[in-house]
Motif scaffolding. Structure first.
Motif, PDB file in Angstrom:
ATOM      1  N   ASP A 466      11.509  -0.323   3.424  1.00  0.00           N
ATOM      2  CA  ASP A 466      12.602   0.439   2.813  1.00  0.00           C
ATOM      3  C   ASP A 466      12.093   1.652   2.048  1.00  0.00           C
ATOM      4  OD1 ASP A 466      14.552  -1.279   3.796  1.00  0.00           O
ATOM      5  OD2 ASP A 466      14.476  -2.576   2.031  1.00  0.00           O
ATOM      6  N   SER A 467      10.870   1.557   1.523  1.00  0.00           N
ATOM      7  CA  SER A 467      10.322   2.659   0.723  1.00  0.00           C
ATOM      8  C   SER A 467       9.918   3.827   1.622  1.00  0.00           C
ATOM      9  CB  SER A 467       9.106   2.172  -0.062  1.00  0.00           C
ATOM     10  OG  SER A 467       8.470   3.252  -0.714  1.00  0.00           O
ATOM     11  N   ASN A 468      10.120   5.028   1.122  1.00  0.00           N
ATOM     12  CA  ASN A 468       9.715   6.244   1.859  1.00  0.00           C
ATOM     13  C   ASN A 468       8.313   6.709   1.450  1.00  0.00           C
ATOM     14  OD1 ASN A 468      10.392   7.098  -0.735  1.00  0.00           O
ATOM     15  ND2 ASN A 468      11.110   9.106  -0.025  1.00  0.00           N
ATOM     16  N   ARG A 469       7.558   5.841   0.793  1.00  0.00           N
ATOM     17  CA  ARG A 469       6.213   6.194   0.338  1.00  0.00           C
ATOM     18  C   ARG A 469       5.168   5.307   1.036  1.00  0.00           C
ATOM     19  NH1 ARG A 469       6.331   9.146  -4.599  1.00  0.00           N
ATOM     20  NH2 ARG A 469       8.468   9.356  -5.402  1.00  0.00           N
ATOM     21  N   PHE A 470       4.043   5.932   1.419  1.00  0.00           N
ATOM     22  CA  PHE A 470       2.900   5.214   1.976  1.00  0.00           C
ATOM     23  C   PHE A 470       1.665   5.611   1.150  1.00  0.00           C
ATOM     24  CE2 PHE A 470       5.870   5.735   5.466  1.00  0.00           C
ATOM     25  CZ  PHE A 470       5.939   4.457   5.993  1.00  0.00           C
ATOM     26  N   THR A 471       0.934   4.625   0.670  1.00  0.00           N
ATOM     27  CA  THR A 471      -0.233   4.888  -0.191  1.00  0.00           C
ATOM     28  C   THR A 471      -1.505   4.368   0.466  1.00  0.00           C
ATOM     29  OG1 THR A 471       0.107   2.814  -1.370  1.00  0.00           O
ATOM     30  CG2 THR A 471       1.195   4.768  -2.269  1.00  0.00           C
ATOM     31  N   ASP A 472      -2.636   4.925  -0.019  1.00  0.00           N
ATOM     32  CA  ASP A 472      -3.962   4.471   0.408  1.00  0.00           C
ATOM     33  C   ASP A 472      -4.148   4.546   1.919  1.00  0.00           C
ATOM     34  OD1 ASP A 472      -4.715   3.903  -2.225  1.00  0.00           O
ATOM     35  OD2 ASP A 472      -3.795   1.907  -2.118  1.00  0.00           O
ATOM     36  N   GLN A 473      -3.706   5.667   2.515  1.00  0.00           N
ATOM     37  CA  GLN A 473      -3.875   5.856   3.945  1.00  0.00           C
ATOM     38  C   GLN A 473      -5.223   6.516   4.232  1.00  0.00           C
ATOM     39  OE1 GLN A 473      -1.563   4.578   6.111  1.00  0.00           O
ATOM     40  NE2 GLN A 473      -0.748   3.754   4.176  1.00  0.00           N
ATOM     41  N   SER A 474      -5.785   6.224   5.397  1.00  0.00           N
ATOM     42  CA  SER A 474      -7.099   6.745   5.760  1.00  0.00           C
ATOM     43  C   SER A 474      -7.043   8.255   5.998  1.00  0.00           C
ATOM     44  CB  SER A 474      -7.593   6.041   7.023  1.00  0.00           C
ATOM     45  OG  SER A 474      -6.705   6.306   8.103  1.00  0.00           O
ATOM     46  N   LEU A 475      -8.198   8.877   5.905  1.00  0.00           N
ATOM     47  CA  LEU A 475      -8.296  10.333   6.043  1.00  0.00           C
ATOM     48  C   LEU A 475      -8.347  10.720   7.527  1.00  0.00           C
ATOM     49  CD1 LEU A 475     -10.944  10.930   3.242  1.00  0.00           C
ATOM     50  CD2 LEU A 475      -8.457  11.164   3.094  1.00  0.00           C
ATOM     51  N   THR A 476      -7.266  10.361   8.223  1.00  0.00           N
ATOM     52  CA  THR A 476      -7.131  10.687   9.647  1.00  0.00           C
ATOM     53  C   THR A 476      -5.715  11.162   9.909  1.00  0.00           C
ATOM     54  OG1 THR A 476      -6.517   8.406  10.151  1.00  0.00           O
ATOM     55  CG2 THR A 476      -8.856   8.974  10.335  1.00  0.00           C
ATOM     56  N   ASP A 477      -5.443  11.541  11.132  1.00  0.00           N
ATOM     57  CA  ASP A 477      -4.073  11.917  11.506  1.00  0.00           C
ATOM     58  C   ASP A 477      -3.183  10.677  11.466  1.00  0.00           C
ATOM     59  OD1 ASP A 477      -5.117  14.382  11.924  1.00  0.00           O
ATOM     60  OD2 ASP A 477      -5.090  14.264  14.115  1.00  0.00           O
ATOM     61  N   HIS A 478      -1.910  10.890  11.044  1.00  0.00           N
ATOM     62  CA  HIS A 478      -0.944   9.793  10.996  1.00  0.00           C
ATOM     63  C   HIS A 478       0.403  10.275  11.529  1.00  0.00           C
ATOM     64  CE1 HIS A 478      -3.470   7.020   8.719  1.00  0.00           C
ATOM     65  NE2 HIS A 478      -3.847   8.057   7.966  1.00  0.00           N
ATOM     66  N   ILE A 479       1.160   9.338  12.107  1.00  0.00           N
ATOM     67  CA  ILE A 479       2.524   9.629  12.566  1.00  0.00           C
ATOM     68  C   ILE A 479       3.483   8.827  11.696  1.00  0.00           C
ATOM     69  CG2 ILE A 479       4.151   9.573  14.486  1.00  0.00           C
ATOM     70  CD1 ILE A 479       1.812   9.655  16.387  1.00  0.00           C
ATOM     71  N   ILE A 480       4.468   9.521  11.149  1.00  0.00           N
ATOM     72  CA  ILE A 480       5.493   8.890  10.313  1.00  0.00           C
ATOM     73  C   ILE A 480       6.744   8.697  11.155  1.00  0.00           C
ATOM     74  CG2 ILE A 480       6.887   9.069   8.232  1.00  0.00           C
ATOM     75  CD1 ILE A 480       3.922   8.764   7.673  1.00  0.00           C
ATOM     76  N   TYR A 481       7.339   7.476  11.101  1.00  0.00           N
ATOM     77  CA  TYR A 481       8.575   7.173  11.822  1.00  0.00           C
ATOM     78  C   TYR A 481       9.674   6.849  10.808  1.00  0.00           C
ATOM     79  CZ  TYR A 481       5.543   6.659  15.892  1.00  0.00           C
ATOM     80  OH  TYR A 481       4.630   6.879  16.896  1.00  0.00           O
ATOM     81  N   VAL A 482      10.868   7.407  11.045  1.00  0.00           N
ATOM     82  CA  VAL A 482      12.040   7.116  10.217  1.00  0.00           C
ATOM     83  C   VAL A 482      13.126   6.612  11.161  1.00  0.00           C
ATOM     84  CG1 VAL A 482      13.715   7.981   8.557  1.00  0.00           C
ATOM     85  CG2 VAL A 482      11.392   8.931   8.607  1.00  0.00           C
TER      86      VAL A 482
END
Length: 589
Positions: A466-482
């Motif tokens: 439910d949260s729109n926040r992501f923490t402590d992600q690796s220093l790489t490319d990421h894809i966000i899905y909503v």
């Protein structure tokens, strides 16, 4: 109002048959299945002898039987009085004083064992004075043309334990009956008819152990010419106490000698005539349409003729067929219903991007109905299938029903609920805010419109949060899905972290020697991919230090004029094509 199946009206409702697999004899049940006394409460003391006894209503119970006694489970005061659906009872002649009274409530069911509840008790107060006087109820004071065979009845006097009655043909006279103690009764039937066309004087004096009422007035009525009243009658169909009576029965009773007509009253408790009140019939039968199922009905039939009405006729009862429930199952101890269980949600969403929004029933049933509710609660039928097309927000009613068949006859058992339709649409990602920490990235997803959304990272199939926040992600490319929780679509956006992109120096040396004193982006070419609009600089813990423009000198390695120490520092650059570039560099001295 919620759309519900009114089992009293539809003509298709006929006799369902509900068989119990095994009928068990149940004498007691646990306290939580039975109603608690409300007034007087269990254990009360100093209760008035003319108190009304009330108890809690129990869901799914079609009727109650009350007994009163001076021992647990006893009935020496009142023996199993059926009060229908009423949840109160007032003893007609009051209660004994200074006595522990035990109240036993029996839950009445149809074609299955009743539940006899544990007795509850209270103690009455001692009498403190003589009773008050009473008044006639039959005949009323100063009535005329009273049949000579009349009974004499009066109202209960609070705290009275008995009554003296005198009857005469003169004021204060006792020529017919002299000062007779008839005990704690509220009526007297003279053994012979009263004299015709005469004034009859009646004196009733209530008494208790303290003494007799004082100053009671002699009451009077006038008899008619000698005439013969009809006798009372009894029910033929249904018989008194009969159960499983059809919902539209023919009521039939015995013909009463000398009767020219009958007054019929029917109620759902002994004290009501809410179904039929003093309806006059000149024959001995009538058809009643659509009685309610699962109910006990109380019927009084009073024959009459020109001389008057029959006297002392008793009330009779019958109980209608079982409907959809609830039924008490003596094997499981649970209440069972034939109505389908409703699992339909409270809110459904209409996807704005769809031309047609089809809503489908969630429950197994024989049939369905869908209604639109207007602002006044009026219903408009939309569909009678398992699906309905909804194209606007608002309140709706979903109804599912099953058909119960027995001997070629059918009736419905329905369940329904009100739900709300809301407009929803596919999400739109407006921005993804990136925050640097010492060795990881934090994201905050900003959507262009508000909606009922959930979020996932790197996997379209989730897990979603439910949260729109992501923490402590690796220093790489990421894809966000909503994703829209109501099924109106999913959108995504990639956040690229290019730590090796050319144009960003790996280190600089702000030591004032005029060589490599500033850290700045130097684009390798002028393609759109390398046009940077702004650059943010952070320390290794993610604290913001400075913002620089690509067309300026760059960063000199200080904060508020104070040189910062040798270390690794982060940068975040925003390209003109909205690409985010994150990397790090070293400050050396």
């Amino acid at each position: 109002m919620k759309k519900k199946w009114d089992m009293r009206i539809p003509p298709i409702l006929v006799a369902p048959i509900f068989f119990m697999a095994i009928m068990l004899s149940i004498c007691k049940t646990s306290a939580q299945e039975c109603p608690a006394l409300m007034s007087p409460a269990d254990g009360s003391t100093l209760v008035s002898v003319d108190a009304t006894i009330t108890w809690e209503s129990v869901t799914g119970v079609p009727g109650y039987i009350i007994s009163l006694g001076t021992t647990p489970g006893g009935n020496d005061i009142l023996n199993e009085r059926n009060v229908g659906t009423a949840t109160s009872f007032t003893p007609t002649t009051g209660l004994p004083e200074n006595t522990e009274i035990f109240v036993t409530i029996t839950l009445f069911f149809f074609n299955q064992p009743n539940i006899v509840c544990d007795s509850q008790r209270f103690t009455t107060a001692a009498l403190t004075g003589v009773p008050q006087c009473t008044t006639l109820t039959l005949p009323v004071n100063e009535a005329t043309d009273i049949n000579t065979a009349t009974n004499i009845s009066w109202m209960a006097a609070p705290s009275a334990t008995g009554y003296f009655i005198s009857i005469g043909t003169t004021l204060l006279g006792n020529e017919i009956l002299k000062d007779t103690d008839i005990g704690n009764s509220l009526n007297y039937n003279p053994p012979t008819d009263l004299p015709a066309e005469s004034e009859i004087y009646v004196t009733i004096i209530p008494y208790n152990r303290i003494g007799m009422a004082v100053g009671c007035t002699t009451l009077m009525f006038t008899t008619a010419q000698q005439a013969i009243l009809p006798l009372c009658t009894t029910m033929l169909s249904p018989m008194n106490g009969e159960t499983n009576v059809p919902l539209s029965p023919t009521l039939e009773w015995n013909a009463a000698p000398n009767a020219t007509g009958y007054r019929v009253s029917i109620g759902t408790s002994p004290f009501e005539t809410n179904i039929l009140e003093n309806a006059i019939f000149f024959k001995t039968s009538t058809v009643v349409i659509d009685f309610e199922p699962n109910r006990t009905f109380f019927i009084s039939i009073i024959p009459f003729n020109a001389a008057g009405e029959a006297i002392g006729c008793t009330q009779e009862t019958f109980s209608t067929l079982l409907g959809c429930g609830p039924y008490y199952d003596p094997l499981s101890g649970e209440l069972l219903v034939l109505n389908p269980e409703i699992t339909f949600p409270d809110i459904v969403s209409i996807c704005l991007d769809n031309e047609i929004s089809v809503v489908t029933a969630t429950d197994e049933a024989d049939g369905y109905r869908w209604y639109k509710l207007d602002a006044n609660g009026n219903e408009t039928l939309l569909s009678t299938t398992a699906q309905v097309t909804i194209d606007e927000e608002g309140a709706y009613v979903y109804e599912a029903y099953v058909n119960i068949e027995e001997s070629g006859r059918t009736f419905e058992c329905a369940s329904s609920k009100t739900f709300e339709a809301k407009i929803s649409q596919a999400p739109e990602i407006k921005d993804i805010k990136v925050q640097l920490s010492a060795s990881s990235l934090n994201y905050e997803v900003i959507t262009g419109i508000n909606g009922n959304y959930e979020y996932a990272i790197d996997n379209k199939d989730g897990p979603y949060q439910d949260s729109n926040r992501f923490t402590d992600q690796s220093l790489t490319d990421h894809i966000i899905y909503v994703r829209d929780k109501d099924g109106c679509g999913t959108t995504s956006s990639m956040v690229e972290q290019d730590l090796t992109v050319s144009g960003f120096p790996k280190f600089f040396t702000p030591n004032g020697d005029g060589i490599n004193d500033f850290w700045q982006f130097i684009p390798p070419n002028e393609t759109e991919e390398y046009k940077v609009s702004k650059i943010f600089i952070f320390d290794k813990f993610g604290a913001f230090l400075a913002q620089i423009s690509p067309n300026k000198d760059g960063w000199n390695g200080s904060l508020n004029g104070r040189p910062l120490p040798e270390s690794n520092y982060w940068f975040k650059a925003i390209a003109t094509n909205n690409k985010t570039i994150i990397g790090y560099f070293s400050l050396k001295r």
